[in-house]
Design a protein around this motif. Structure first.
Motif, PDB file in Angstrom:
ATOM      1  N   MET A   1       0.816  -1.221   0.000  1.00 13.46           N
ATOM      2  CA  MET A   1       0.000   0.000   0.000  1.00 13.46           C
ATOM      3  C   MET A   1       0.846   1.265   0.000  1.00 13.46           C
ATOM      4  SD  MET A   1      -3.379  -0.872   2.312  1.00 13.46           S
ATOM      5  CE  MET A   1      -4.088   0.733   1.950  1.00 13.46           C
TER       6      MET A   1
ATOM      7  N   VAL B   1      -2.453  -7.641   1.809  1.00 18.48           N
ATOM      8  CA  VAL B   1      -3.394  -7.257   2.864  1.00 18.48           C
ATOM      9  C   VAL B   1      -3.089  -8.113   4.091  1.00 18.48           C
ATOM     10  CG1 VAL B   1      -5.811  -7.136   3.571  1.00 18.48           C
ATOM     11  CG2 VAL B   1      -5.168  -6.591   1.214  1.00 18.48           C
TER      12      VAL B   1
ATOM     13  N   ASP C   1     -12.992  -7.318   4.791  1.00 16.30           N
ATOM     14  CA  ASP C   1     -13.577  -6.297   3.909  1.00 16.30           C
ATOM     15  C   ASP C   1     -13.982  -5.063   4.707  1.00 16.30           C
ATOM     16  OD1 ASP C   1     -13.271  -8.174   1.910  1.00 16.30           O
ATOM     17  OD2 ASP C   1     -15.413  -8.640   1.730  1.00 16.30           O
TER      18      ASP C   1
ATOM     19  N   LEU D   1     -11.091  -2.765   5.423  1.00 12.46           N
ATOM     20  CA  LEU D   1     -10.709  -1.962   4.263  1.00 12.46           C
ATOM     21  C   LEU D   1     -11.664  -0.781   4.089  1.00 12.46           C
ATOM     22  CD1 LEU D   1      -9.682  -4.581   1.541  1.00 12.46           C
ATOM     23  CD2 LEU D   1      -8.214  -3.281   3.079  1.00 12.46           C
ATOM     24  N   THR D   2     -12.927  -1.027   4.302  1.00 12.12           N
ATOM     25  CA  THR D   2     -13.909   0.061   4.212  1.00 12.12           C
ATOM     26  C   THR D   2     -13.601   1.152   5.230  1.00 12.12           C
ATOM     27  OG1 THR D   2     -15.631  -1.444   3.429  1.00 12.12           O
ATOM     28  CG2 THR D   2     -16.355   0.647   4.392  1.00 12.12           C
TER      29      THR D   2
ATOM     30  N   VAL E   1     -10.697   2.122   1.606  1.00  3.36           N
ATOM     31  CA  VAL E   1     -10.335   1.323   0.437  1.00  3.36           C
ATOM     32  C   VAL E   1     -11.588   0.635  -0.080  1.00  3.36           C
ATOM     33  CG1 VAL E   1      -8.991  -0.642  -0.412  1.00  3.36           C
ATOM     34  CG2 VAL E   1      -7.979   0.945   1.240  1.00  3.36           C
ATOM     35  N   GLY E   2     -11.937   0.920  -1.326  1.00  2.00           N
ATOM     36  CA  GLY E   2     -13.111   0.305  -1.918  1.00  2.00           C
ATOM     37  C   GLY E   2     -12.814  -1.098  -2.407  1.00  2.00           C
TER      38      GLY E   2
ATOM     39  N   GLN F   1      -8.323  -6.306  -3.461  1.00  4.60           N
ATOM     40  CA  GLN F   1      -7.180  -5.500  -3.042  1.00  4.60           C
ATOM     41  C   GLN F   1      -5.882  -6.306  -3.086  1.00  4.60           C
ATOM     42  OE1 GLN F   1      -6.838  -2.449  -2.782  1.00  4.60           O
ATOM     43  NE2 GLN F   1      -5.336  -1.854  -1.231  1.00  4.60           N
TER      44      GLN F   1
ATOM     45  N   ARG G   1      -4.839  -6.463  -6.687  1.00  4.95           N
ATOM     46  CA  ARG G   1      -4.428  -5.123  -7.139  1.00  4.95           C
ATOM     47  C   ARG G   1      -3.001  -4.821  -6.682  1.00  4.95           C
ATOM     48  NH1 ARG G   1      -8.151  -2.245  -4.591  1.00  4.95           N
ATOM     49  NH2 ARG G   1      -9.603  -2.324  -6.345  1.00  4.95           N
ATOM     50  N   LEU G   2      -2.727  -5.063  -5.402  1.00  6.15           N
ATOM     51  CA  LEU G   2      -1.397  -4.773  -4.869  1.00  6.15           C
ATOM     52  C   LEU G   2      -0.353  -5.754  -5.392  1.00  6.15           C
ATOM     53  CD1 LEU G   2      -2.286  -3.816  -1.193  1.00  6.15           C
ATOM     54  CD2 LEU G   2      -1.742  -2.289  -3.100  1.00  6.15           C
TER      55      LEU G   2
END
Length: 231
Positions: free
Chosen positions: A91, A117, A123, A126-127, A131-132, A138, A141-142
């Protein structure tokens, strides 16, 4: 890969004496140890130097998340200690991860792993931090960002391994904390799995902690984990 090299024992201890006792009890059974912030803060870098001097491989779990120059300096210090792996926060973005990779080039045996993560996060967590998307989204993505930055691999939960192996290809390191033998408590990990399931899904290494370190006979516990990885 030899199962003994796939198992990393986490020395999550608050003092040097406890860590030394675990290493002594494991003897030649274990080749690879993780040292994190707790033991590093309590005992200093000498514990790492001593383990490397004994021929052990070291995973230094720093989870670096700082300006690129500071991250590069920490990676160079880790390389000078002789560690095999060091972690940086995914991140932190591509500039931080790239700085870590560049700094590691002077140490051919050093691998940079990006934390995707944390295995305790859900979840909802993250909210909370804005972070959506889901944890699964996620993580991937990372991981893609880490690969773009040149990282040698990622840290992720056992439940993420199959998707990561498919995404990152056959050569990336995928190191999985949050593993426990069947019937054991996963402790604070929200996305756990067994060592065998993680390796079968494509993990390169599994990190085991209290399963081994808090056992009455750590060497016997280590052998149980190793046996669980056999085909």
């Amino acid at each position: 890969m030899d199962p003994r090299s796939q198992i990393i024992v986490a020395l999550d201890c608050d003092n040097r004496a406890t860590a030394d006792a675990v290493v002594e009890q494991l003897g030649g059974e274990c080749r690879f140890y993780k040292v994190g912030l707790e033991l590093l803060t309590a005992a200093g870098p000498e514990v790492i130097k001593d383990l490397v001097a004994r021929g052990k491989e070291l995973f230094l779990d720093l989870k670096l998340f700082e300006i690129p120059n500071s991250v590069a300096g920490a990676v160079r210090a880790a390389g000078a200690l002789g560690v095999s792996m060091v972690t940086v926060h995914g991140m932190g973005g591509i500039s931080i991860m790239s700085a870590a990779v560049d700094a590691a080039r002077d140490f051919p045996g050093l691998r940079i792993l990006a934390l995707t993560v944390v295995t305790s996060m859900t979840d909802a967590d993250l909210t909370d931090i804005g972070v959506g998307g889901t944890v699964d989204e996620q993580v991937l993505r990372l991981a893609r960002l880490a690969q773009k930055a040149g990282c040698h691999g990622v840290i992720a939960s056992p439940q993420d391994v199959a998707a990561l192996r498919s995404t990152l290809g056959p050569d990336a390191l995928i190191v999985t904390p949050g593993v426990a033998l069947p019937g054991e408590s996963p402790a604070e990990h929200a996305r756990p799995g067994t060592p065998r399931a993680a390796i079968t899904a494509g993990a390169s290494h599994v990190v085991v902690g209290r399963t081994v370190t808090r056992a009455a006979d750590p060497a016997a516990a280590f052998r149980l984990v190793r046996a669980s990885l056999a085909p």
